[in-house]
Design a protein around this motif. Structure first.
Motif, PDB file in Angstrom:
ATOM      1  N   VAL A 163      55.102 -81.834  13.435  1.00  0.00           N
ATOM      2  CA  VAL A 163      55.890 -80.657  13.821  1.00  0.00           C
ATOM      3  C   VAL A 163      54.994 -79.592  14.463  1.00  0.00           C
ATOM      4  CG1 VAL A 163      57.465 -78.865  12.997  1.00  0.00           C
ATOM      5  CG2 VAL A 163      57.488 -81.144  11.929  1.00  0.00           C
ATOM      6  N   ARG A 164      55.441 -79.046  15.585  1.00  0.00           N
ATOM      7  CA  ARG A 164      54.701 -77.994  16.302  1.00  0.00           C
ATOM      8  C   ARG A 164      55.441 -76.659  16.290  1.00  0.00           C
ATOM      9  NH1 ARG A 164      50.627 -80.848  18.978  1.00  0.00           N
ATOM     10  NH2 ARG A 164      50.299 -82.627  17.594  1.00  0.00           N
ATOM     11  N   ASN A 165      56.775 -76.701  16.267  1.00  0.00           N
ATOM     12  CA  ASN A 165      57.586 -75.480  16.181  1.00  0.00           C
ATOM     13  C   ASN A 165      58.770 -75.743  15.259  1.00  0.00           C
ATOM     14  OD1 ASN A 165      56.555 -73.276  18.046  1.00  0.00           O
ATOM     15  ND2 ASN A 165      56.563 -75.003  19.472  1.00  0.00           N
ATOM     16  N   PRO A 166      59.299 -74.700  14.611  1.00  0.00           N
ATOM     17  CA  PRO A 166      60.365 -74.908  13.610  1.00  0.00           C
ATOM     18  C   PRO A 166      61.636 -75.510  14.205  1.00  0.00           C
ATOM     19  CG  PRO A 166      59.425 -72.698  13.440  1.00  0.00           C
ATOM     20  CD  PRO A 166      58.910 -73.283  14.704  1.00  0.00           C
ATOM     21  N   PHE A 167      62.300 -76.342  13.414  1.00  0.00           N
ATOM     22  CA  PHE A 167      63.626 -76.833  13.749  1.00  0.00           C
ATOM     23  C   PHE A 167      64.354 -77.153  12.455  1.00  0.00           C
ATOM     24  CE2 PHE A 167      60.674 -80.416  14.062  1.00  0.00           C
ATOM     25  CZ  PHE A 167      61.252 -81.368  13.245  1.00  0.00           C
ATOM     26  N   SER A 168      65.684 -77.280  12.546  1.00  0.00           N
ATOM     27  CA  SER A 168      66.508 -77.401  11.341  1.00  0.00           C
ATOM     28  C   SER A 168      67.515 -78.530  11.470  1.00  0.00           C
ATOM     29  CB  SER A 168      67.268 -76.087  11.086  1.00  0.00           C
ATOM     30  OG  SER A 168      66.384 -74.991  10.990  1.00  0.00           O
ATOM     31  N   VAL A 169      68.034 -78.951  10.345  1.00  0.00           N
ATOM     32  CA  VAL A 169      69.162 -79.879  10.326  1.00  0.00           C
ATOM     33  C   VAL A 169      70.318 -79.250  11.091  1.00  0.00           C
ATOM     34  CG1 VAL A 169      70.877 -80.988   8.843  1.00  0.00           C
ATOM     35  CG2 VAL A 169      68.469 -80.958   8.153  1.00  0.00           C
ATOM     36  N   GLY A 170      70.940 -80.023  11.948  1.00  0.00           N
ATOM     37  CA  GLY A 170      72.053 -79.526  12.755  1.00  0.00           C
ATOM     38  C   GLY A 170      71.663 -79.110  14.157  1.00  0.00           C
ATOM     39  N   ASP A 171      70.380 -78.987  14.439  1.00  0.00           N
ATOM     40  CA  ASP A 171      69.928 -78.572  15.774  1.00  0.00           C
ATOM     41  C   ASP A 171      70.271 -79.638  16.820  1.00  0.00           C
ATOM     42  OD1 ASP A 171      68.927 -76.221  14.844  1.00  0.00           O
ATOM     43  OD2 ASP A 171      66.811 -76.759  15.046  1.00  0.00           O
ATOM     44  N   GLU A 172      70.756 -79.164  17.962  1.00  0.00           N
ATOM     45  CA  GLU A 172      70.946 -80.035  19.119  1.00  0.00           C
ATOM     46  C   GLU A 172      69.608 -80.140  19.838  1.00  0.00           C
ATOM     47  OE1 GLU A 172      73.763 -81.576  19.761  1.00  0.00           O
ATOM     48  OE2 GLU A 172      74.939 -80.564  18.211  1.00  0.00           O
ATOM     49  N   VAL A 173      69.117 -81.351  20.037  1.00  0.00           N
ATOM     50  CA  VAL A 173      67.770 -81.561  20.567  1.00  0.00           C
ATOM     51  C   VAL A 173      67.770 -82.647  21.639  1.00  0.00           C
ATOM     52  CG1 VAL A 173      66.630 -80.811  18.433  1.00  0.00           C
ATOM     53  CG2 VAL A 173      67.257 -83.225  18.733  1.00  0.00           C
ATOM     54  N   GLU A 174      66.613 -82.813  22.260  1.00  0.00           N
ATOM     55  CA  GLU A 174      66.395 -83.910  23.196  1.00  0.00           C
ATOM     56  C   GLU A 174      65.150 -84.684  22.765  1.00  0.00           C
ATOM     57  OE1 GLU A 174      66.130 -83.012  27.310  1.00  0.00           O
ATOM     58  OE2 GLU A 174      68.080 -82.032  27.410  1.00  0.00           O
ATOM     59  N   ILE A 175      65.200 -85.989  22.957  1.00  0.00           N
ATOM     60  CA  ILE A 175      64.031 -86.839  22.750  1.00  0.00           C
ATOM     61  C   ILE A 175      63.575 -87.318  24.122  1.00  0.00           C
ATOM     62  CG2 ILE A 175      63.157 -88.981  21.760  1.00  0.00           C
ATOM     63  CD1 ILE A 175      65.268 -88.652  19.542  1.00  0.00           C
ATOM     64  N   PHE A 176      62.289 -87.058  24.423  1.00  0.00           N
ATOM     65  CA  PHE A 176      61.695 -87.465  25.695  1.00  0.00           C
ATOM     66  C   PHE A 176      60.747 -88.624  25.437  1.00  0.00           C
ATOM     67  CE2 PHE A 176      58.306 -87.277  28.879  1.00  0.00           C
ATOM     68  CZ  PHE A 176      59.038 -87.289  30.053  1.00  0.00           C
TER      69      PHE A 176
END
Length: 398
Positions: A331-344
């Motif tokens: 992990v480099r920056n915070p994120f949470s359950v439910g976040d809409e994200v992209e995988i590259f």
């Protein structure tokens, strides 16, 4: 056509290799133009070279500082120490440095863009001095590059295709030295050209007046960023041997995305040029997702609109969240359950998904958490599970 990516640290070196670079360039302390960008110790460099070579990739060592008399002996010692690690090339700008490297090793010598090579005669002269590759000055057009390659076909030609550009001639600037005592020609540039400037009228001390070069604003030295993706097929046709991504003080995320995009583009151009044209908008869209100033093709098309007058700030649309390594996410920056994200992916493809579950890993302990923080190691469950891939980036729209 070789894809050459930046490696300011051991981690970035590995990421560049894993995301598709054919070769990387790395600096060592004191004698590269990357002093503020992170440099390698000899021990780190050995690990990096060994890693790259294990993957069939090359490592070029940047020693392109301009030497002063008191530095020559230390430079010789550095060359000797690095040469023992079996790198694939030394990048130099100083003609004395070229002579030292040639006398002490059989390792190929590349002439840095800092040497400002702009013509056929200079390329031939460096060839006679023992250089095997020229990193051409950034001020050249496609036509001029083609003329050089045609005239000296047995000299390898390298061209910058992406990243920050300097308002000075091939990056040889003294503005930062005068204003901040930080030497741009040793990699310590304060980017003084990006600052906002005013003038003061002689009899009105302290009253600032904006410098309005034109109706755009006051950032009179601020260059756009180079993006030669639209011309990559033309560089390939010319026979350019290596295309280079600039990377001073750039992130792991930047290295991963730019490398993967240009890797995919080169593969398309090589195997199916029409596919490159069809995929181009998507590739450019990915490059728009890294931090950058407005893009330009620079001097390659003899463009004159190279400056950006509105602001010196970067365009940032996405936040880098995590890097996938060895089956887990770092992990480099915070994120949470439910976040809409992209995988590259390292293939240059990306998918949109949603975080369903986060499991923190600490030794043998597994704990379900709602939010991940920097330096956590986690496993993630997504709504659309990613395909099997060893190399992935997690990001989200800001």
């Amino acid at each position: 056509m070789e894809l050459l990516s930046p490696a300011g640290t051991l981690e970035k070196l590995k990421v560049a290799v894993d995301f598709g670079a054919d070769a990387v360039y790395a600096g060592v302390k004191h004698f590269s133009l990357r002093e503020r960008a992170g440099n390698f110790t000899i021990e780190e460099l050995k690990k990096g070279i060994d890693y790259a070579h294990s993957k069939g990739k090359k490592v070029y060592i940047t020693l392109n500082a301009f030497l002063k008399n008191h530095e020559i002996e230390n430079f010789k010692k550095t060359v000797d120490a690095v040469a023992e690690l079996n790198p694939d090339g030394f990048i130099v700008a100083d003609i004395g440095a070229l002579s030292i490297v040639k006398d002490r090793t059989d390792i190929p010598i590349h002439i840095s863009t800092q040497a400002n090579v702009t013509n056929i005669a200079t390329v031939k002269a460096y060839k006679d001095l023992g250089a095997s590759r020229i990193v051409l000055a950034r001020e050249l057009s496609l036509k001029e590059i083609a003329e050089i390659k045609k005239a000296v076909p047995d000299m390898e030609i390298e061209v910058f295709v992406h990243g920050a550009m300097c308002m000075a001639y091939s990056g040889r600037c003294l503005l930062s030295s005068y204003l901040t005592k930080r030497d741009p020609n040793r990699g310590s540039c304060a980017q003084s050209c990006r600052w906002k400037y005013y003038v003061i009228e002689e009899k009105r001390e302290g009253e600032l007046y904006p410098i309005e070069e034109d109706h755009h604003g006051t950032y009179i030295f601020n260059s756009k960023d180079l993006c030669a993706l639209p011309l990559l097929d033309k560089l390939y046709e010319i026979g350019v041997d290596s295309v280079k991504i600039e990377g001073r003080v750039k992130s792991v995320y930047y290295v991963a995305v730019t490398t993967a995009v240009y890797r995919k583009a080169i593969n398309l151009i090589k195997n199916n040029p029409e596919s490159f044209k069809l995929e181009f908008p998507k590739l450019l869209e990915e490059l728009d997702k890294v931090s950058h100033r407005p893009y330009t093709t620079g001097f390659l098309e003899s463009e004159t609109e190279l400056q950006y007058y509105q602001t010196s700030s970067y365009i940032r649309k996405y936040k880098f969240l995590a890097l996938f390594k060895n089956g887990t996410w770092e992990v480099r920056n915070p994120f949470s359950v439910g976040d809409e994200v992209e995988i590259f992916y390292s293939s240059g493809e990306s998918i949109k998904t949603r975080i369903e579950r986060i499991i923190q890993i600490k030794g043998n302990k597994r704990t379900e958490i709602e939010q991940a923080h920097p330096n956590f190691t986690v496993k993630i469950t997504f709504t659309n599970q990613p395909e099997n891939s060893n190399f992935m980036i997690l990001r989200k729209l800001i």
